[in-house]
Design an enzyme around this catalytic site. Sequence first.
Site, short mmCIF file in Angstrom:
data_model
loop_
_atom_site.label_atom_id
_atom_site.label_comp_id
_atom_site.label_asym_id
_atom_site.label_seq_id
_atom_site.Cartn_x
_atom_site.Cartn_y
_atom_site.Cartn_z
CB SER A 107 15.71 27.06 83.13
OG SER A 107 16.15 25.77 83.50
CG ASP A 226 13.10 20.00 79.27
OD1 ASP A 226 14.29 19.62 79.26
OD2 ASP A 226 12.70 21.00 79.89
CG HIS A 294 15.50 23.05 79.23
ND1 HIS A 294 14.42 23.15 80.08
CD2 HIS A 294 16.48 23.82 79.79
CE1 HIS A 294 14.73 23.92 81.10
NE2 HIS A 294 15.97 24.35 80.94
#
Length: 310
Positions: A107, A226, A294
């Site tokens: 991330s 996501d 995600h």
Amino acid sequence: MAIIFLFILLYLYALSSCAYPLHNPRPLVIWHGLGDWYSSPGIQQFVSLIKDTYPGIFVHSVYLDKDIENDKRAGFYGNVNEQIQLVAIQLAAIPQLKGGFDAIGFSQGGQFLRAYVEKYNSPPINNLITFGSQHMGISDLPLCRPYDFLCQLARRATKGAVYGSWAQENLVQAQYFRDPANYDAYLSANQFLPLINNEVADSRNVTFANNLASLNKLVLVIFTEDKTVVPKESAWFGSEAIKESDAMRDQIVLGVSKNIVPMKEQTLYKEDWIGLRKLDESGGVVLEKCAGEHMDIGSCWEGLVKRFVG
């Protein structure tokens, strides 16, 4: 005799074609994502899996503070440019990394490692893998888990004045918030993302472009479902189109229009502001997908690690 000679030739070829034989894999650096910390159970498990794949590999997990709570907090609060500088000093002091290393960023840790490459890259990164990273920023803030009060406070403060001086100095997510309906404010106020993306015309840094182009591989991983990173295509250097007219600004505020500009249509790519086009044209940019939400990595990491780590 001929068979023995052939075996020797094959063995020598195998050695010559492998820069890092199995007994001496290239070191690896990991930078965790938002809400995580350098020694969390998830990070420790991932490091263990890496070491099972490459016995003897040296793995370093980036930290901003050895104290667990402070390291977790630094994912929400702090000056990103200062944090990356601290990490550059940290990595330069590790003897095992002196000859270079591969890197994995989860991330926001992925875009921060990319910033490290552009701004410092000493010691240098060979292959960089980023999972769901916000390379072109975000146009909305990620939702928080119900009882994650640290996240909720940061989110509320960021949405209140995302381009205010306090937010830009102290709130991490504000420093990569790229508002398509307020692009001028983003360029003038944000001191992190516009700079590492060389979006500010009078301060473009050629060193940033040269450093990124020096990577062997930049592996960009997008999560297909996501909903945390908005837009998810930011992981592939995609972004929402800049809105110019009042009507289009109203649309983006209401969430009606989300016209995504893909990587190769970005001015950043076409004019090669950061060396991304040069790297891509040399075969150095790899676009990969992980099915799911995600950071729902599952077993998706395994093939990538075997191809690009060690």
